[in-house]
Design a protein around this motif. Structure first.
Motif, PDB file in Angstrom:
ATOM      1  N   LYS A 143      54.162  32.403  32.389  1.00 22.25           N
ATOM      2  CA  LYS A 143      53.629  31.625  31.437  1.00 22.25           C
ATOM      3  C   LYS A 143      52.307  31.043  31.775  1.00 22.25           C
ATOM      4  CE  LYS A 143      58.097  30.031  29.860  1.00 22.25           C
ATOM      5  NZ  LYS A 143      59.195  28.706  29.686  1.00 22.25           N
ATOM      6  N   ALA A 144      51.894  31.027  32.890  1.00 23.70           N
ATOM      7  CA  ALA A 144      50.701  30.439  33.316  1.00 23.70           C
ATOM      8  C   ALA A 144      49.587  31.642  32.808  1.00 23.70           C
ATOM      9  CB  ALA A 144      50.467  30.121  34.689  1.00 23.70           C
ATOM     10  N   ARG A 145      50.043  32.824  33.158  1.00 23.07           N
ATOM     11  CA  ARG A 145      48.884  33.766  32.831  1.00 23.07           C
ATOM     12  C   ARG A 145      48.765  33.944  31.448  1.00 23.07           C
ATOM     13  NH1 ARG A 145      46.839  37.924  35.766  1.00 23.07           N
ATOM     14  NH2 ARG A 145      46.278  40.011  34.674  1.00 23.07           N
ATOM     15  N   LYS A 146      49.929  33.911  30.747  1.00 23.94           N
ATOM     16  CA  LYS A 146      49.582  34.045  29.212  1.00 23.94           C
ATOM     17  C   LYS A 146      48.966  32.833  28.628  1.00 23.94           C
ATOM     18  CE  LYS A 146      52.716  34.359  25.137  1.00 23.94           C
ATOM     19  NZ  LYS A 146      54.212  34.308  24.599  1.00 23.94           N
ATOM     20  N   ALA A 147      49.070  31.695  28.998  1.00 19.23           N
ATOM     21  CA  ALA A 147      48.375  30.634  28.505  1.00 19.23           C
ATOM     22  C   ALA A 147      46.856  30.733  28.858  1.00 19.23           C
ATOM     23  CB  ALA A 147      48.786  29.262  29.304  1.00 19.23           C
ATOM     24  N   ILE A 148      46.524  31.233  29.960  1.00 24.03           N
ATOM     25  CA  ILE A 148      45.031  31.489  30.346  1.00 24.03           C
ATOM     26  C   ILE A 148      44.584  32.693  29.504  1.00 24.03           C
ATOM     27  CG2 ILE A 148      43.525  32.597  32.126  1.00 24.03           C
ATOM     28  CD1 ILE A 148      45.319  31.259  34.135  1.00 24.03           C
ATOM     29  N   LEU A 149      45.150  33.858  29.212  1.00 22.43           N
ATOM     30  CA  LEU A 149      45.144  34.816  28.174  1.00 22.43           C
ATOM     31  C   LEU A 149      44.529  34.456  26.882  1.00 22.43           C
ATOM     32  CD1 LEU A 149      47.032  37.967  29.543  1.00 22.43           C
ATOM     33  CD2 LEU A 149      44.938  37.179  30.302  1.00 22.43           C
ATOM     34  N   GLU A 150      45.523  33.367  26.404  1.00 26.76           N
ATOM     35  CA  GLU A 150      45.503  33.040  25.090  1.00 26.76           C
ATOM     36  C   GLU A 150      44.164  32.200  24.823  1.00 26.76           C
ATOM     37  OE1 GLU A 150      49.036  30.921  24.343  1.00 26.76           O
ATOM     38  OE2 GLU A 150      50.163  32.906  23.854  1.00 26.76           O
ATOM     39  N   SER A 151      43.943  31.135  26.028  1.00 23.64           N
ATOM     40  CA  SER A 151      42.784  30.517  25.653  1.00 23.64           C
ATOM     41  C   SER A 151      41.401  31.182  25.973  1.00 23.64           C
ATOM     42  CB  SER A 151      42.790  29.453  26.918  1.00 23.64           C
ATOM     43  OG  SER A 151      42.329  30.033  28.357  1.00 23.64           O
ATOM     44  N   ILE A 152      41.463  32.349  26.616  1.00 25.69           N
ATOM     45  CA  ILE A 152      40.289  33.318  26.466  1.00 25.69           C
ATOM     46  C   ILE A 152      40.148  33.944  25.192  1.00 25.69           C
ATOM     47  CG2 ILE A 152      39.278  35.360  27.683  1.00 25.69           C
ATOM     48  CD1 ILE A 152      40.735  34.647  30.332  1.00 25.69           C
ATOM     49  N   ALA A 153      41.210  34.324  24.563  1.00 24.33           N
ATOM     50  CA  ALA A 153      41.251  35.059  23.454  1.00 24.33           C
ATOM     51  C   ALA A 153      40.727  34.229  22.198  1.00 24.33           C
ATOM     52  CB  ALA A 153      42.486  35.650  22.977  1.00 24.33           C
ATOM     53  N   ASP A 154      41.291  33.147  22.100  1.00 26.48           N
ATOM     54  CA  ASP A 154      40.943  32.122  21.191  1.00 26.48           C
ATOM     55  C   ASP A 154      39.621  31.329  21.115  1.00 26.48           C
ATOM     56  OD1 ASP A 154      41.541  29.845  22.956  1.00 26.48           O
ATOM     57  OD2 ASP A 154      43.474  29.457  22.120  1.00 26.48           O
ATOM     58  N   GLY A 155      38.978  31.631  22.550  1.00 27.45           N
ATOM     59  CA  GLY A 155      37.517  30.939  22.663  1.00 27.45           C
ATOM     60  C   GLY A 155      37.610  29.545  23.160  1.00 27.45           C
ATOM     61  N   SER A 156      38.983  29.003  23.458  1.00 31.93           N
ATOM     62  CA  SER A 156      38.852  27.500  23.777  1.00 31.93           C
ATOM     63  C   SER A 156      38.485  27.617  25.312  1.00 31.93           C
ATOM     64  CB  SER A 156      40.363  26.916  23.593  1.00 31.93           C
ATOM     65  OG  SER A 156      41.291  27.813  24.480  1.00 31.93           O
ATOM     66  N   THR A 157      38.411  28.656  25.994  1.00 36.84           N
ATOM     67  CA  THR A 157      37.859  28.594  27.371  1.00 36.84           C
ATOM     68  C   THR A 157      36.372  29.358  27.126  1.00 36.84           C
ATOM     69  OG1 THR A 157      39.852  28.742  28.704  1.00 36.84           O
ATOM     70  CG2 THR A 157      37.918  29.944  29.857  1.00 36.84           C
ATOM     71  N   GLN A 158      35.476  28.584  28.006  1.00 34.69           N
ATOM     72  CA  GLN A 158      34.158  29.092  27.577  1.00 34.69           C
ATOM     73  C   GLN A 158      33.531  29.848  28.829  1.00 34.69           C
ATOM     74  OE1 GLN A 158      33.462  25.002  26.999  1.00 34.69           O
ATOM     75  NE2 GLN A 158      32.144  25.359  25.246  1.00 34.69           N
ATOM     76  N   MET A 159      34.251  29.338  29.912  1.00 36.53           N
ATOM     77  CA  MET A 159      33.670  30.052  31.159  1.00 36.53           C
ATOM     78  C   MET A 159      35.008  30.676  32.030  1.00 36.53           C
ATOM     79  SD  MET A 159      31.516  28.530  34.418  1.00 36.53           S
ATOM     80  CE  MET A 159      30.244  27.996  33.514  1.00 36.53           C
ATOM     81  N   VAL A 160      34.978  32.041  32.143  1.00 34.61           N
ATOM     82  CA  VAL A 160      36.058  32.555  33.043  1.00 34.61           C
ATOM     83  C   VAL A 160      35.561  33.121  34.379  1.00 34.61           C
ATOM     84  CG1 VAL A 160      37.939  34.344  32.811  1.00 34.61           C
ATOM     85  CG2 VAL A 160      36.897  33.334  30.624  1.00 34.61           C
ATOM     86  N   ILE A 161      36.202  32.794  35.545  1.00 36.41           N
ATOM     87  CA  ILE A 161      36.029  33.418  36.658  1.00 36.41           C
ATOM     88  C   ILE A 161      37.144  34.125  36.925  1.00 36.41           C
ATOM     89  CG2 ILE A 161      35.357  32.638  39.126  1.00 36.41           C
ATOM     90  CD1 ILE A 161      34.278  29.967  37.881  1.00 36.41           C
ATOM     91  N   GLY A 162      37.013  35.445  37.796  1.00 33.74           N
ATOM     92  CA  GLY A 162      38.209  36.064  38.088  1.00 33.74           C
ATOM     93  C   GLY A 162      37.957  37.267  38.997  1.00 33.74           C
ATOM     94  N   THR A 163      38.821  38.043  39.264  1.00 35.76           N
ATOM     95  CA  THR A 163      38.667  39.247  39.926  1.00 35.76           C
ATOM     96  C   THR A 163      38.630  40.541  38.987  1.00 35.76           C
ATOM     97  OG1 THR A 163      40.860  39.387  40.543  1.00 35.76           O
ATOM     98  CG2 THR A 163      39.573  38.288  41.969  1.00 35.76           C
ATOM     99  N   HIS A 164      39.080  41.714  39.587  1.00 34.58           N
ATOM    100  CA  HIS A 164      39.210  42.784  39.017  1.00 34.58           C
ATOM    101  C   HIS A 164      40.083  42.557  37.703  1.00 34.58           C
ATOM    102  CE1 HIS A 164      38.448  44.051  43.013  1.00 34.58           C
ATOM    103  NE2 HIS A 164      37.843  45.357  42.559  1.00 34.58           N
ATOM    104  N   ALA A 165      40.755  41.498  37.798  1.00 32.55           N
ATOM    105  CA  ALA A 165      41.724  41.263  36.566  1.00 32.55           C
ATOM    106  C   ALA A 165      41.077  41.130  35.223  1.00 32.55           C
ATOM    107  CB  ALA A 165      42.600  40.011  36.873  1.00 32.55           C
ATOM    108  N   LEU A 166      39.776  40.792  35.390  1.00 32.68           N
ATOM    109  CA  LEU A 166      38.877  40.413  34.043  1.00 32.68           C
ATOM    110  C   LEU A 166      38.633  41.742  33.126  1.00 32.68           C
ATOM    111  CD1 LEU A 166      36.186  37.976  35.308  1.00 32.68           C
ATOM    112  CD2 LEU A 166      38.604  37.428  34.140  1.00 32.68           C
ATOM    113  N   PHE A 167      38.809  42.952  33.796  1.00 34.41           N
ATOM    114  CA  PHE A 167      38.414  44.311  32.911  1.00 34.41           C
ATOM    115  C   PHE A 167      39.757  44.871  32.377  1.00 34.41           C
ATOM    116  CE2 PHE A 167      37.277  45.765  37.143  1.00 34.41           C
ATOM    117  CZ  PHE A 167      38.164  46.520  37.175  1.00 34.41           C
ATOM    118  N   GLN A 168      40.871  44.219  32.695  1.00 36.10           N
ATOM    119  CA  GLN A 168      42.095  44.830  32.561  1.00 36.10           C
ATOM    120  C   GLN A 168      42.352  44.950  30.716  1.00 36.10           C
ATOM    121  OE1 GLN A 168      43.803  46.425  34.931  1.00 36.10           O
ATOM    122  NE2 GLN A 168      42.286  45.512  36.297  1.00 36.10           N
TER     123      GLN A 168
END
Length: 693
Positions: free
Chosen positions: A355-380
């Motif tokens: 659920k935690a991952r799903k919530a993060i992905l949704e916030s990235i997809a809907d634009g509510s997250t403006q800055m994303v920091i991550g590892t190789h996971a970012l280009f999956q």
């Protein structure tokens, strides 16, 4: 899509006659598992068998080829004595010596009364001329096959010269004659033969000069490799910049607030680099810029301001790091600022699940997250951005080209900012990035302490441990880096575990251990204890090289420092001197040291300028080892030696530019030949981007 003409070169070495499962495994470890790999396994010496005296005229301590008649056999009377074969010619007698020999086998090779051509190293034992274990013993009709110059190849455990030479000879027979890709005027100017002829010539040297990097045959092959490298970079660069960029011009509100809350003043080079990056973003061209800064020069701050510019414009920004430790370090640094600025930032790593991952992905997809920091996971594939405008890649040499492009494709015309703390010499820069726009951070932020670097023999390890004990009594935190051992993870781990056991006996629970085989969560837990808890002495492999920031750590001990690349030593040393206290780095070495090792350790003592250190390392050791690790992401060359072929690199760069100007899709006859070149030197990625483009 590889050209059919190259198919034989990419078959397994096990398809060669006489190469069974055991040898193919050994050859794969030595050079690689394909026929092409054996073609690139070049000789390092030669044996000249053309000296062909009579027995009476023969000079000892020389390799010679003689025509003799077998006189008699003297079998060994016991296991410790050799089997002897007496031979003669018209001028005298000599003895062939065989230890642990099978008499029936020797008798079959050397029948009494028959002539034989023998070749090997001559020695004199008293007045007797002898040859131990001749390399060749053949009938007279094979004399011309023996009286040649034989190449000597690099070997490894279990690999002997004769079968390897035979396998390489079989590999060369499969090398095709290919269309010419070189510019005819250059070929004529340098008096170079074609690729196929040069490949055959480098494996059949006729003199010591032909073994050097400066022989015309090696220079031609080196140029081919450098041209493939530069052309591949140009093609990928074209792909990266082909998409129309977009003008990103924020109102400066977030950047202004950031300057107000920043706890330090930007250095001159930080300010200059930020201006250069912002100018690129404000243009309509797509940005591709490298920020190259020494350890502790403040690259994260430089990355933050363009990310804020993207967010001011209503877009998203992403920062990708190669390890979870480094990603969390960036998040820990940037999150407090983001909170004060009122912008949303999340961290995404492979550890996030459910659920935690799903919530993060949704916030990235809907634009509510403006800055994303991550590892190789970012280009999956599962990661969708609402509107990504800027991608920042830290320690970018840890990522492949396709990984950079995968992240860039997460938005429309994404600007790309790549950063590295690994000082890279100019020639290596060109092979890794071509003529990418570069910003360099040349100053260190105020408050950074110089590190006192000392060299100590491993024989004084007890003195070092006692010094560590005194430092721990003063509540200092200490790194202890264990040695690289033959490029083996297992050996590195064994060395670290052994040192951990020894020091734990003395210092108890105050000692922690981190290494590359630990799971991320386990590694982070130990690092957290070192940063904030009761672990004060951290035993580590080079996993701590990048991204660990513990200002309280002021001592670093590096065992067997002579085994590390200078740039890597400099990276490790950069983990200390981050606070206000004086810091000391102890380089322990195993003597006796050669002249190069002495010079390298002296540079570490005398300089803390990573760029000076990198250039000196290139001069002393050559490009193949300059970063001290194969995981550097910089291209590995089979033939080219950048310490010798710098001028060829410049020519190859210019040639690649002309090719791209005249034939950017490589559709002309020369373009087709150049596609073959790219496949031959395994720059397939560039060809794939060419086709997709």
């Amino acid at each position: 899509m590889r050209p059919e003409i190259l198919f034989p070169l990419f078959t397994p070495v096990s398809t060669l006659q006489g190469v069974g499962p055991r040898l193919s495994t050994l050859y794969e470890k030595l050079a690689g598992g394909r026929v092409l790999d054996l073609c690139w396994h070049l000789p390092v010496g030669l044996v000249d068998r053309r000296y062909s005296p009579t027995i009476a005229d023969a000079i000892s301590d020389r390799v010679a080829t003689l025509k003799v008649t077998v006189s008699r056999h003297i079998p060994s009377p016991n296991r410790r004595s050799p089997y002897r074969v007496i031979c003669h010619d018209l001028t005298g007698e000599m003895t062939l010596i065989f230890f642990h020999a099978r008499g029936d086998y020797i008798m079959k090779l050397l029948p009494v009364g028959e002539d034989r051509i023998i070749s090997g190293k001559l020695e004199r034992f008293g007045d007797v001329l002898q040859m131990a274990h001749p390399d060749h013993m053949v009938p007279p009709n094979e004399e011309e096959d023996v009286k040649t110059v034989e190449p000597v190849y690099p070997l490894s455990a279990g690999v002997t010269l004769k079968p390897l030479s035979k396998a390489i000879k079989a590999s060369l027979a499969l090398a095709p004659v290919v269309p010419e890709w070189l510019d005819s005027s250059l070929k004529e100017q340098e008096s170079w033969l074609d690729w196929h002829s040069c490949l055959q010539k480098v494996h059949h040297p006729q003199s010591e000069d032909e073994l050097t990097a400066f022989s015309p045959y090696r220079k031609r092959l080196a140029y081919d490799e450098l041209l493939a490298n530069q052309l591949a970079i140009s093609l990928v660069r074209e792909q990266q910049t082909a998409a129309k960029g977009r003008i990103i011009k924020g109102d400066g509100s977030l950047r202004g607030k950031m300057l107000d809350i920043l706890p330090f003043t930007l250095t001159g080079s930080q300010d200059q680099s930020i201006r250069e990056v912002i100018a690129d973003m404000e243009s309509s061209n797509r940005m591709l810029r490298l920020v190259q800064g020494d350890v502790g020069s403040g690259k994260t701050a430089v990355a933050l301001f363009p990310m804020l510019a993207a967010i001011e414009s209503g877009f998203q920004a992403a920062l990708m790091a190669p390890t979870e430790i480094l990603a969390r370090q960036h998040y820990k640094t940037l999150q407090p600022f983001a909170e004060k600025l009122g912008i949303s930032v999340v961290i995404l790593t492979g550890r996030d699940k459910g659920k935690a991952r799903k919530a993060i992905l949704e916030s990235i997809a809907d634009g509510s997250t403006q800055m994303v920091i991550g590892t190789h996971a970012l280009f999956q594939d599962e990661i969708d951005f609402s509107d990504l405008a800027l991608a920042v890649i830290d320690e970018q040499h840890r990522f492949g080209v396709h990984q950079r492009l995968s992240l860039a494709r997460k938005g429309a015309g994404v600007d790309m900012l790549v950063m590295t703390a690994t000082p890279i010499p100019r020639t290596l820069m060109l092979t890794a990035y071509g003529d990418m726009a570069v910003s360099r951070l040349t100053e260190k932020p105020a408050g950074r302490q110089p590190v006192d670097t000392r060299t100590v023999s491993v024989e004084r390890i007890n003195d070092v441990i006692n010094g560590v004990a005194r430092s721990l009594d003063q509540e200092t935190k200490v790194y202890w880096v264990c040695p690289l051992v033959e490029d083996s993870d297992k050996s590195d781990l064994a060395a670290a575990e052994e040192r951990y056991r020894e020091l734990s006996e003395r210092f108890g629970d105050r000692v922690g251990l981190v290494h590359g085989r630990m799971k991320g969560a386990e590694k982070n837990a130990v690092m957290e204890k070192f940063s904030k808890g009761n672990v004060d002495l951290l035993i580590a492999t080079t996993v701590i090289e990048v991204g660990v920031d513990v200002p309280q750590a002021t001592i670093m001990v590096i065992e067997h420092a002579e085994r590390f690349g200078l740039a890597q030593l400099h990276q490790l040393r950069g983990r200390i001197g981050r606070g206000s206290e004086k810091s000391t780095c102890i380089l322990m070495y195993q003597g006796p040291l050669g002249e190069t090792s002495k010079a390298r350790l002296k540079i570490m003592r005398d300089s803390d300028d990573g760029f000076v250190i990198a250039e000196e390392d290139l001069r002393l050791r050559g490009a193949g080892e300059v970063l001290g690790t194969r995981q550097s992401g910089l291209p590995e060359f089979k033939v080219a030696d950048l310490a010798c072929h710098g001028e060829l690199l410049a020519t190859a760069r210019n040639d690649a530019k002309l090719i791209m100007d005249k034939d950017p899709t490589l559709q002309t006859p020369r373009g087709e030949a150049l596609r073959t070149l790219l496949y031959l030197f395994e720059r397939d990625t560039a060809v794939k981007y060419l086709k997709s483009g």
